[in-house]
Write a protein that holds these residues in place. Structure first.
Motif, PDB file in Angstrom:
ATOM      1  N   VAL A   1     -33.383 -65.267 -49.591  1.00  0.00           N
ATOM      2  CA  VAL A   1     -34.010 -64.385 -50.571  1.00  0.00           C
ATOM      3  C   VAL A   1     -34.467 -63.072 -49.949  1.00  0.00           C
ATOM      4  O   VAL A   1     -34.302 -62.002 -50.547  1.00  0.00           O
ATOM      5  CB  VAL A   1     -35.181 -65.104 -51.279  1.00  0.00           C
ATOM      6  CG1 VAL A   1     -35.932 -64.168 -52.203  1.00  0.00           C
ATOM      7  CG2 VAL A   1     -34.678 -66.313 -52.052  1.00  0.00           C
ATOM      8  N   ASP A   2     -35.012 -63.106 -48.740  1.00  0.00           N
ATOM      9  CA  ASP A   2     -35.479 -61.871 -48.108  1.00  0.00           C
ATOM     10  C   ASP A   2     -34.326 -60.885 -47.867  1.00  0.00           C
ATOM     11  O   ASP A   2     -34.512 -59.674 -47.958  1.00  0.00           O
ATOM     12  CB  ASP A   2     -36.207 -62.169 -46.800  1.00  0.00           C
ATOM     13  CG  ASP A   2     -37.559 -62.817 -47.029  1.00  0.00           C
ATOM     14  OD1 ASP A   2     -38.137 -62.643 -48.118  1.00  0.00           O
ATOM     15  OD2 ASP A   2     -38.042 -63.510 -46.108  1.00  0.00           O
ATOM     16  N   THR A   3     -33.153 -61.410 -47.584  1.00  0.00           N
ATOM     17  CA  THR A   3     -31.990 -60.541 -47.405  1.00  0.00           C
ATOM     18  C   THR A   3     -31.596 -59.914 -48.738  1.00  0.00           C
ATOM     19  O   THR A   3     -31.275 -58.722 -48.803  1.00  0.00           O
ATOM     20  CB  THR A   3     -30.812 -61.316 -46.792  1.00  0.00           C
ATOM     21  OG1 THR A   3     -31.238 -61.894 -45.555  1.00  0.00           O
ATOM     22  CG2 THR A   3     -29.624 -60.407 -46.533  1.00  0.00           C
TER      23      THR A   3
ATOM     24  N   LEU B   1     -29.286 -58.040 -58.142  1.00  0.00           N
ATOM     25  CA  LEU B   1     -29.868 -58.756 -57.003  1.00  0.00           C
ATOM     26  C   LEU B   1     -31.343 -59.080 -57.241  1.00  0.00           C
ATOM     27  O   LEU B   1     -31.807 -60.178 -56.921  1.00  0.00           O
ATOM     28  CB  LEU B   1     -29.716 -57.933 -55.728  1.00  0.00           C
ATOM     29  CG  LEU B   1     -28.282 -57.771 -55.236  1.00  0.00           C
ATOM     30  CD1 LEU B   1     -28.210 -56.685 -54.169  1.00  0.00           C
ATOM     31  CD2 LEU B   1     -27.734 -59.081 -54.720  1.00  0.00           C
ATOM     32  N   THR B   2     -32.067 -58.137 -57.820  1.00  0.00           N
ATOM     33  CA  THR B   2     -33.496 -58.348 -58.043  1.00  0.00           C
ATOM     34  C   THR B   2     -33.731 -59.430 -59.087  1.00  0.00           C
ATOM     35  O   THR B   2     -34.670 -60.224 -58.969  1.00  0.00           O
ATOM     36  CB  THR B   2     -34.173 -57.025 -58.439  1.00  0.00           C
ATOM     37  OG1 THR B   2     -33.840 -56.035 -57.452  1.00  0.00           O
ATOM     38  CG2 THR B   2     -35.677 -57.162 -58.484  1.00  0.00           C
ATOM     39  N   GLN B   3     -32.876 -59.502 -60.093  1.00  0.00           N
ATOM     40  CA  GLN B   3     -33.004 -60.578 -61.073  1.00  0.00           C
ATOM     41  C   GLN B   3     -32.737 -61.948 -60.439  1.00  0.00           C
ATOM     42  O   GLN B   3     -33.357 -62.941 -60.816  1.00  0.00           O
ATOM     43  CB  GLN B   3     -32.083 -60.326 -62.267  1.00  0.00           C
ATOM     44  CG  GLN B   3     -32.603 -59.189 -63.124  1.00  0.00           C
ATOM     45  CD  GLN B   3     -31.667 -58.788 -64.244  1.00  0.00           C
ATOM     46  OE1 GLN B   3     -30.460 -58.952 -64.168  1.00  0.00           O
ATOM     47  NE2 GLN B   3     -32.244 -58.217 -65.294  1.00  0.00           N
TER      48      GLN B   3
ATOM     49  N   HIS C   1     -40.488 -57.154 -59.390  1.00  0.00           N
ATOM     50  CA  HIS C   1     -40.840 -56.530 -60.667  1.00  0.00           C
ATOM     51  C   HIS C   1     -40.959 -55.016 -60.527  1.00  0.00           C
ATOM     52  O   HIS C   1     -40.482 -54.267 -61.383  1.00  0.00           O
ATOM     53  CB  HIS C   1     -42.143 -57.124 -61.213  1.00  0.00           C
ATOM     54  CG  HIS C   1     -41.964 -58.466 -61.835  1.00  0.00           C
ATOM     55  ND1 HIS C   1     -41.234 -58.661 -62.991  1.00  0.00           N
ATOM     56  CD2 HIS C   1     -42.421 -59.686 -61.472  1.00  0.00           C
ATOM     57  CE1 HIS C   1     -41.250 -59.941 -63.308  1.00  0.00           C
ATOM     58  NE2 HIS C   1     -41.959 -60.592 -62.398  1.00  0.00           N
ATOM     59  N   VAL C   2     -41.562 -54.550 -59.456  1.00  0.00           N
ATOM     60  CA  VAL C   2     -41.695 -53.109 -59.237  1.00  0.00           C
ATOM     61  C   VAL C   2     -40.306 -52.486 -59.039  1.00  0.00           C
ATOM     62  O   VAL C   2     -40.003 -51.432 -59.608  1.00  0.00           O
ATOM     63  CB  VAL C   2     -42.628 -52.809 -58.050  1.00  0.00           C
ATOM     64  CG1 VAL C   2     -42.592 -51.329 -57.686  1.00  0.00           C
ATOM     65  CG2 VAL C   2     -44.052 -53.249 -58.370  1.00  0.00           C
ATOM     66  N   GLY C   3     -39.463 -53.147 -58.263  1.00  0.00           N
ATOM     67  CA  GLY C   3     -38.106 -52.637 -58.049  1.00  0.00           C
ATOM     68  C   GLY C   3     -37.317 -52.530 -59.340  1.00  0.00           C
ATOM     69  O   GLY C   3     -36.614 -51.542 -59.582  1.00  0.00           O
ATOM     70  N   LEU C   4     -37.441 -53.546 -60.197  1.00  0.00           N
ATOM     71  CA  LEU C   4     -36.751 -53.490 -61.485  1.00  0.00           C
ATOM     72  C   LEU C   4     -37.293 -52.363 -62.346  1.00  0.00           C
ATOM     73  O   LEU C   4     -36.535 -51.663 -63.028  1.00  0.00           O
ATOM     74  CB  LEU C   4     -36.867 -54.831 -62.217  1.00  0.00           C
ATOM     75  CG  LEU C   4     -35.908 -55.911 -61.728  1.00  0.00           C
ATOM     76  CD1 LEU C   4     -36.247 -57.251 -62.352  1.00  0.00           C
ATOM     77  CD2 LEU C   4     -34.471 -55.531 -62.036  1.00  0.00           C
TER      78      LEU C   4
END
Length: 137
Positions: free
Chosen positions: A40-42, A62-64, A77-80
């Motif tokens: 997940v971190d990658t 990827l964020t989802q 959430h911030v990235g999305l």
């Protein structure tokens, strides 16, 4: 041959992103994911690289995936929200920023960004953002 931990490797990749060496960072992340397809971190670092590069669809995808493993991931959430805002999709940008505030309700920069999104949408920000059902649980 020098050995490096995965954690240190990801730190180095994050530094590449900070140096705007995005293609190199993306290639390193893909290399890690070939060996560790569920790391997940990658995915988080790869999504950041795509976001910085302006490849919003890839970043969102990827964020989802990250949120499917951890729905309370603040960074996701911030990235999305950032990706959706960049694509002028204000409703999902607001929704994800509200979820971020569910996680960190006293985060002033998040609250200010949410206010900006409401202003862009030409709506007044509610005095208090109602917590989601997940936050209430």
């Amino acid at each position: 041959m020098t050995t490096i931990t995965l954690h240190k490797y990801l730190q180095k990749i994050d530094e590449l992103i900070d140096e705007n060496r995005l293609e190199e960072a993306i290639n390193h992340c893909r290399h890690i994911l070939q060996q560790h397809p569920r790391h997940v971190d990658t995915y988080r670092i790869l999504a950041k690289a795509y976001l910085e590069r302006g490849h919003y669809e890839e970043s969102v995808d990827l964020t989802q995936r990250i949120l499917s493993t951890d729905p309370s991931d603040l960074i996701a959430h911030v990235g999305l929200s950032i990706a959706f805002k960049a694509q002028s999709q204000l409703d999902p940008a607001i929704w994800h920023l509200e979820r971020a505030l569910d996680i960190e309700p006293y985060n002033s920069p998040l609250r200010e960004e949410l206010q900006e999104l409401y202003m862009l949408k030409k709506m007044a920000m509610p005095d208090s953002v109602a917590p989601s059902s997940a936050a209430l649980a």
